[in-house]
Design an enzyme around this catalytic site. Sequence first.
Site, PDB file in Angstrom:
ATOM      1  N   HIS A   2       0.809  -1.226   0.000  1.00  0.00           N
ATOM      2  CA  HIS A   2       0.000   0.000   0.000  1.00  0.00           C
ATOM      3  C   HIS A   2       0.837   1.268   0.000  1.00  0.00           C
ATOM      4  O   HIS A   2       0.403   2.312  -0.455  1.00  0.00           O
ATOM      5  CB  HIS A   2      -1.033  -0.047   1.122  1.00  0.00           C
ATOM      6  CG  HIS A   2      -2.151  -0.954   0.750  1.00  0.00           C
ATOM      7  ND1 HIS A   2      -2.152  -2.278   1.079  1.00  0.00           N
ATOM      8  CD2 HIS A   2      -3.238  -0.747  -0.035  1.00  0.00           C
ATOM      9  CE1 HIS A   2      -3.214  -2.849   0.539  1.00  0.00           C
ATOM     10  NE2 HIS A   2      -3.886  -1.947  -0.137  1.00  0.00           N
TER      11      HIS A   2
ATOM     12  N   GLU B   1     -11.277 -10.446  -5.526  1.00  0.00           N
ATOM     13  CA  GLU B   1      -9.842 -10.459  -5.226  1.00  0.00           C
ATOM     14  C   GLU B   1      -9.408 -11.738  -4.517  1.00  0.00           C
ATOM     15  O   GLU B   1      -8.275 -11.847  -4.084  1.00  0.00           O
ATOM     16  CB  GLU B   1      -9.425  -9.205  -4.454  1.00  0.00           C
ATOM     17  CG  GLU B   1     -10.248  -8.895  -3.226  1.00  0.00           C
ATOM     18  CD  GLU B   1      -9.837  -7.589  -2.536  1.00  0.00           C
ATOM     19  OE1 GLU B   1      -8.793  -7.014  -2.851  1.00  0.00           O
ATOM     20  OE2 GLU B   1     -10.586  -7.161  -1.638  1.00  0.00           O
TER      21      GLU B   1
ATOM     22  N   ASP C  82      -4.581  -8.330  -4.797  1.00  0.00           N
ATOM     23  CA  ASP C  82      -4.796  -9.477  -3.921  1.00  0.00           C
ATOM     24  C   ASP C  82      -5.065 -10.744  -4.721  1.00  0.00           C
ATOM     25  O   ASP C  82      -4.600 -11.819  -4.354  1.00  0.00           O
ATOM     26  CB  ASP C  82      -5.959  -9.196  -2.955  1.00  0.00           C
ATOM     27  CG  ASP C  82      -5.493  -8.372  -1.765  1.00  0.00           C
ATOM     28  OD1 ASP C  82      -4.384  -8.647  -1.261  1.00  0.00           O
ATOM     29  OD2 ASP C  82      -6.210  -7.463  -1.350  1.00  0.00           O
TER      30      ASP C  82
ATOM     31  N   CYS D  83      -9.781  -2.543 -10.449  1.00  0.00           N
ATOM     32  CA  CYS D  83      -9.146  -1.440  -9.724  1.00  0.00           C
ATOM     33  C   CYS D  83      -7.786  -1.845  -9.157  1.00  0.00           C
ATOM     34  O   CYS D  83      -7.147  -1.067  -8.459  1.00  0.00           O
ATOM     35  CB  CYS D  83     -10.056  -0.925  -8.623  1.00  0.00           C
ATOM     36  SG  CYS D  83     -10.547  -2.200  -7.469  1.00  0.00           S
TER      37      CYS D  83
END
Length: 563
Positions: A185, A427, A451, A498
Amino acid sequence: MKGLGASPGIAIAKAYVKTARIKIEKMMAENSEAELAKLFQAIEKSKEQLDEIKKITESKIGVDEALIFEAHAMILEDPDLVDKIVDKIKTDGVCASWAVREAADELAQLFQDIEDDYIKERVLDLRDVSMRLIENILGLKGFDLSSVIEPAIIIAEELTPSDMSRISSDKVLGIITETGGATSHTAIMSRVMGLPAIVGAVGLLNAAKHDDVLIMNGGTGEFYINPEAEILQRFEDEKNLQQEQQQALQSYIGVKTSTADGIEISVGCNIGSPKDLEAVLKNDGEGIGLFRSEFLYMDRSAMPTEEEQFVAYKAAAEAMAGKPVIIRTLDIGGDKQLAYMNFPKEDNPFLGYRAIRYCLEEREIFRIQLRAMLRASAFGNIKIMLPMISGVDEVKEARLELQRSMGELDNRQLNYNKNIELGIMIETPSAAIISDKLAEEVDFFSIGTNDLTQYTLAVDRMNSKISHLYTPYHPAVLRLIKLVADNAKRAGIWIGMCGEAAQDELLVPIFVGMGLDELSVSPPQVLKIRKLINGLNKRDMEQHVKNIMKLSNAESIFEYIKT
Ligand code: PEP
Ligand code: MG
């Protein structure tokens, strides 16, 4: 030297070291009085720093968020800590920095053993404060990203998402870390911010020191320490070229994204806070494809209230003026932790208590968020998205919660969109495999390749040691994406993506061929992806997808697409 390119762009600036790993040696003091003087000076200096940071945080972020620094200052006045340190200096005859380390460790151990989660949480604060104290005793430059005042490239063993959310100054020109993968992240946030970043730069902290001149290319992962004039020139030239290319893309502002054979695709943006909206508008994003709401929960001392969240979501809805804004419910856990939440330590946090699993357990937290989203839906085109779904029951349960929240707003006579769309992230491999069933329950899918790749390939997205195995080009990942796209089409729901693969220029044509309706990317990438799509022919891409589905490994798929 080389690491993993995590966010494109060239930066040239002095190094600013995050000193997270200072080695403290046990040393006997020659003069205990002098060590005591050092200690008390350092305590005063630390208090001044904390007061300063508190003021900056209050004005830039908020009064609530600033409270943590007040708590830190109080620790410095706590006799349990200070007396212990003084005692060690006087009785054991050790130097001040060692005394602080030992005293803090002993207290931390005491806290750990107490059966009270709140007290256990204080251990983090204690470590943070004792580190600041040690830095001040040793005369080292402390670390606080909001207080960087000269242009700098931050170098560190690791930066947490919470460190990143503290970067508010335009003085941070780039970041390089020893650990982390390209979809950690920290890396994702740097892309949203348009901040050049390199991760997995092994040996960085041994090679570079504070104030060394650094040049970095966040696209290739290349960086140099105190470079020769010739290399410096090469990077300057490359930087100018990139700026020219970015300039040329401006002609795509206001242009529709549509393939040459007339298939329209929406290119939206991923954001983490209302601060990012400016970049979305500047780059002409066609909506928000992913609002990572968890960043609103970070770098604070308590959960955001319904009102605070409502203000943030409403700001997004209004800024996008009718364009879709997909807000994801709290996706906490994995590499995203909250200091004030009592998360048990887990051996496998990415496989653990996170995201929708947490929200279905902590119902009140979930309800507060759903109400805030619903209320904001009266001000724009908000859609709700659930993360980490692995089965149908989770969706049904979440939908019930949504209906309950609607009932509560009805009671409070507040407006909201009664037909708000509810979608899910795909995901996990299980969600992809049963996407035909999930499609019956929701209004849309958005594929989270970050993920999905780690779970399908069993490769931790944070682990730089195995980052060569982490690739969405793997046929297993691409086959799952194709399966999900086919199931979405069959059920008549729209499908987007996304994850970071949505901004990979080599993969985008494949996703267009698979029939994805939307791609959500970091704001600085919108125009590049629009230009790319406008030059494609969907029919041709469908044929390429057929060919690629027959290939057996990531390398051959990569080679096929490249040529
Ligand atoms: C993903 O997993 O692809 C995703 C978009 O979610 P995050 O990166 O926040 O886990
Ligand atoms: Mg995810």
